[in-house]
Design an enzyme around this catalytic site. Structure first.
Site, PDB file in Angstrom:
ATOM      1  N   ASP A   1       0.859  -1.182   0.000  1.00 25.76           N
ATOM      2  CA  ASP A   1       0.000   0.000   0.000  1.00 25.76           C
ATOM      3  C   ASP A   1       0.900   1.238   0.000  1.00 25.76           C
ATOM      4  OD1 ASP A   1      -1.690   2.093   0.622  1.00 25.76           O
ATOM      5  OD2 ASP A   1      -2.539   1.141   2.412  1.00 25.76           O
ATOM      6  N   ILE A   2       0.760   2.071  -1.001  1.00 26.36           N
ATOM      7  CA  ILE A   2       1.665   3.217  -1.154  1.00 26.36           C
ATOM      8  C   ILE A   2       1.540   4.208   0.008  1.00 26.36           C
ATOM      9  CG2 ILE A   2       0.158   4.759  -2.493  1.00 26.36           C
ATOM     10  CD1 ILE A   2       2.607   5.197  -4.368  1.00 26.36           C
TER      11      ILE A   2
ATOM     12  N   ASN B   1      -7.300  12.763 -10.494  1.00 30.18           N
ATOM     13  CA  ASN B   1      -8.036  13.253 -11.671  1.00 30.18           C
ATOM     14  C   ASN B   1      -7.852  14.774 -11.726  1.00 30.18           C
ATOM     15  OD1 ASN B   1     -10.289  14.593 -10.199  1.00 30.18           O
ATOM     16  ND2 ASN B   1     -10.689  12.490  -9.545  1.00 30.18           N
TER      17      ASN B   1
ATOM     18  N   GLY C   1      -9.846   4.356  -5.678  1.00 25.20           N
ATOM     19  CA  GLY C   1      -8.528   3.748  -5.902  1.00 25.20           C
ATOM     20  C   GLY C   1      -7.449   4.324  -5.001  1.00 25.20           C
TER      21      GLY C   1
ATOM     22  N   ASP D   1      -6.063   7.203  -5.126  1.00 28.00           N
ATOM     23  CA  ASP D   1      -6.396   8.587  -4.772  1.00 28.00           C
ATOM     24  C   ASP D   1      -7.201   8.621  -3.463  1.00 28.00           C
ATOM     25  OD1 ASP D   1      -6.723  11.307  -4.981  1.00 28.00           O
ATOM     26  OD2 ASP D   1      -8.045  11.267  -6.733  1.00 28.00           O
TER      27      ASP D   1
ATOM     28  N   SER E   1      -2.918   5.110 -13.961  1.00 26.84           N
ATOM     29  CA  SER E   1      -3.914   4.867 -15.028  1.00 26.84           C
ATOM     30  C   SER E   1      -4.377   3.426 -15.178  1.00 26.84           C
ATOM     31  CB  SER E   1      -3.401   5.340 -16.407  1.00 26.84           C
ATOM     32  OG  SER E   1      -3.548   6.730 -16.543  1.00 26.84           O
ATOM     33  N   THR E   2      -3.823   2.501 -14.387  1.00 24.92           N
ATOM     34  CA  THR E   2      -4.139   1.082 -14.637  1.00 24.92           C
ATOM     35  C   THR E   2      -5.352   0.565 -13.853  1.00 24.92           C
ATOM     36  OG1 THR E   2      -2.663   0.271 -12.904  1.00 24.92           O
ATOM     37  CG2 THR E   2      -1.701   0.558 -15.096  1.00 24.92           C
ATOM     38  N   GLY E   3      -6.003   1.460 -13.107  1.00 27.63           N
ATOM     39  CA  GLY E   3      -7.200   1.046 -12.366  1.00 27.63           C
ATOM     40  C   GLY E   3      -8.447   1.541 -13.075  1.00 27.63           C
TER      41      GLY E   3
ATOM     42  N   TYR F   1      -8.943   4.115 -14.763  1.00 26.66           N
ATOM     43  CA  TYR F   1      -8.694   4.681 -16.096  1.00 26.66           C
ATOM     44  C   TYR F   1      -8.412   3.622 -17.166  1.00 26.66           C
ATOM     45  CZ  TYR F   1      -8.824   9.571 -14.547  1.00 26.66           C
ATOM     46  OH  TYR F   1      -9.222  10.807 -14.087  1.00 26.66           O
TER      47      TYR F   1
HETATM   48  N1  AR6 Z   1      -1.391   1.517  -3.035  1.00 32.87           N
HETATM   49  C1  AR6 Z   1      -0.797   1.228  -4.220  1.00 32.87           C
HETATM   50  N2  AR6 Z   1      -1.490   1.026  -5.346  1.00 32.87           N
HETATM   51  C2  AR6 Z   1      -2.841   1.113  -5.276  1.00 32.87           C
HETATM   52  C3  AR6 Z   1      -3.520   1.404  -4.083  1.00 32.87           C
HETATM   53  C4  AR6 Z   1      -2.744   1.614  -2.920  1.00 32.87           C
HETATM   54  N3  AR6 Z   1      -3.289   1.910  -1.736  1.00 32.87           N
HETATM   55  N4  AR6 Z   1      -4.871   1.422  -4.338  1.00 32.87           N
HETATM   56  C5  AR6 Z   1      -5.002   1.126  -5.651  1.00 32.87           C
HETATM   57  N5  AR6 Z   1      -3.792   0.940  -6.210  1.00 32.87           N
HETATM   58  P1  AR6 Z   1      -6.495   3.891  -9.721  1.00 32.87           P
HETATM   59  P2  AR6 Z   1      -6.167   5.413 -12.212  1.00 32.87           P
HETATM   60  C6  AR6 Z   1      -3.446   0.633  -7.614  1.00 32.87           C
HETATM   61  O1  AR6 Z   1      -7.857   3.456 -10.120  1.00 32.87           O
HETATM   62  O2  AR6 Z   1      -6.419   4.196 -13.022  1.00 32.87           O
HETATM   63  C7  AR6 Z   1      -9.463   7.735  -8.978  1.00 32.87           C
HETATM   64  O3  AR6 Z   1     -10.831   7.765  -8.679  1.00 32.87           O
HETATM   65  C8  AR6 Z   1      -4.500  -0.028  -8.444  1.00 32.87           C
HETATM   66  O4  AR6 Z   1      -4.479  -1.433  -8.244  1.00 32.87           O
HETATM   67  O5  AR6 Z   1      -6.305   4.322  -8.328  1.00 32.87           O
HETATM   68  O6  AR6 Z   1      -5.043   6.319 -12.588  1.00 32.87           O
HETATM   69  C9  AR6 Z   1      -8.913   9.120  -9.322  1.00 32.87           C
HETATM   70  O7  AR6 Z   1      -9.574  10.149  -8.615  1.00 32.87           O
HETATM   71  C10 AR6 Z   1      -4.032   0.349  -9.841  1.00 32.87           C
HETATM   72  O8  AR6 Z   1      -3.035  -0.565 -10.307  1.00 32.87           O
HETATM   73  O9  AR6 Z   1      -5.971   5.125 -10.643  1.00 32.87           O
HETATM   74  C11 AR6 Z   1      -9.172   9.211 -10.802  1.00 32.87           C
HETATM   75  O10 AR6 Z   1     -10.489   9.654 -11.072  1.00 32.87           O
HETATM   76  C12 AR6 Z   1      -3.351   1.706  -9.657  1.00 32.87           C
HETATM   77  O11 AR6 Z   1      -3.229   1.885  -8.259  1.00 32.87           O
HETATM   78  C13 AR6 Z   1      -9.006   7.799 -11.271  1.00 32.87           C
HETATM   79  O12 AR6 Z   1      -9.273   6.961 -10.151  1.00 32.87           O
HETATM   80  C14 AR6 Z   1      -4.102   2.882 -10.244  1.00 32.87           C
HETATM   81  O13 AR6 Z   1      -5.503   2.690 -10.080  1.00 32.87           O
HETATM   82  C15 AR6 Z   1      -7.577   7.537 -11.724  1.00 32.87           C
HETATM   83  O14 AR6 Z   1      -7.528   6.238 -12.255  1.00 32.87           O
END
Ligand code: AR6
Length: 228
Positions: free
Chosen positions: A59-60, A73, A81, A83, A170-172, A174
């Site tokens: 967990d970051i 965003n 996610g 964020d 971007s891999t969640g 997005y």
């Molecule tokens: N620690 C490390 N990695 C994580 C954690 C964590 N605690 N939680 C999730 N991930 P995402 P995006 C990974 O969806 O695709 C938000 O609503 C997750 O498994 O967080 O850039 C923003 O406000 C994935 O591999 O970000 C934007 O609207 C990665 O983090 C939108 O999502 C990114 O997933 C951005 O989407």
């Protein structure tokens, strides 16, 4: 040409490992096994050198580094996610700081990055960057993702930060395909580290084991071709 490391060199590598383990993991929940497993040793000019780039599964928000990166965003007002996790762990001071940034310079466009304080996080600062939404690959998504990594690294460098932790931007939500995104992340970061001394330590923090293995494979391949 390959050469076995001397005992002296091996001891040095171990000393350096334990120093970094102490720096990174004391305040975070990353196990020594994870860090040991992901340590990279790069063979360069007849010597084993410690890579500046590391893969960590976890967990970051627990990373005790100078700066963690938020996959935000454009509104910078939080979301799901990573964020959402960062805002929850940092507390309300982070949202206030984001609101101030928006007031001063407006929304953060895709590929750009801004820096704020880190509230209750163990990190000193948060760099918020906006990755591209995946739209099939022919909407300049790769360029925007590379920009997001580069602008973030440049901001960390400009602030003199030594260590930085990235999520897989971007891999969640997005929807960017993980393998393609990891390749851009690794290539962009490795290119940057060959030209710049800071940040000295760069961590890819992967939420799941599959993503961690993907990054490890890419770094090992790159290490063979282009040691940092
Ligand atoms: N620690 C490390 N990695 C994580 C954690 C964590 N605690 N939680 C999730 N991930 P995402 P995006 C990974 O969806 O695709 C938000 O609503 C997750 O498994 O967080 O850039 C923003 O406000 C994935 O591999 O970000 C934007 O609207 C990665 O983090 C939108 O999502 C990114 O997933 C951005 O989407």
């Amino acid at each position: 040409m390959s050469r076995k490391p001397s005992l002296f060199l091996t001891l040095n590598i171990n000393k350096s490992f334990w120093r970094r383990y102490a720096a990174v993991s004391l305040k975070s929940e990353i196990s020594w096994k994870t860090l040991l497993y992901t340590e990279e040793k790069v063979f360069c000019q007849g010597k084993f050198m410690q890579s500046r780039v590391h893969v960590v599964q976890g967990d970051i928000t627990t990373m005790a580094v100078d700066v963690i990166v938020n996959a935000a965003n454009s509104s910078l007002l939080g979301g799901g996610g990573v964020d959402g996790a960062i805002h929850r762990a940092a507390g309300p001071a982070l949202l206030e700081a984001c609101k101030q940034v928006i007031q001063q310079q407006g929304e953060c466009p895709t590929g750009h990055a801004v820096i704020t304080l880190a509230g209750n996080l163990p990190a000193k600062a948060v760099i918020h960057t906006v990755g591209p939404v995946w739209q099939g690959g022919d909407h300049h998504e790769a360029e925007r993702l590379e920009e997001a990594y580069l602008n973030t690294l440049q901001l960390a460098l400009a602030n003199g930060y030594q260590s930085i932790a990235f999520p897989a931007i971007s891999t969640g939500v997005y929807g960017y395909p993980r393998a393609a995104a990891a390749e851009i992340a690794v290539n962009t970061v490795l290119r940057f580290t060959t030209r710049r001394a800071l940040p000295e330590q760069i961590y890819f923090v992967c939420f799941d084991d599959e993503t961690a293995q993907l990054y490890n494979r890419l770094l090992t391949q790159q290490g063979d071709v282009n040691p940092a």
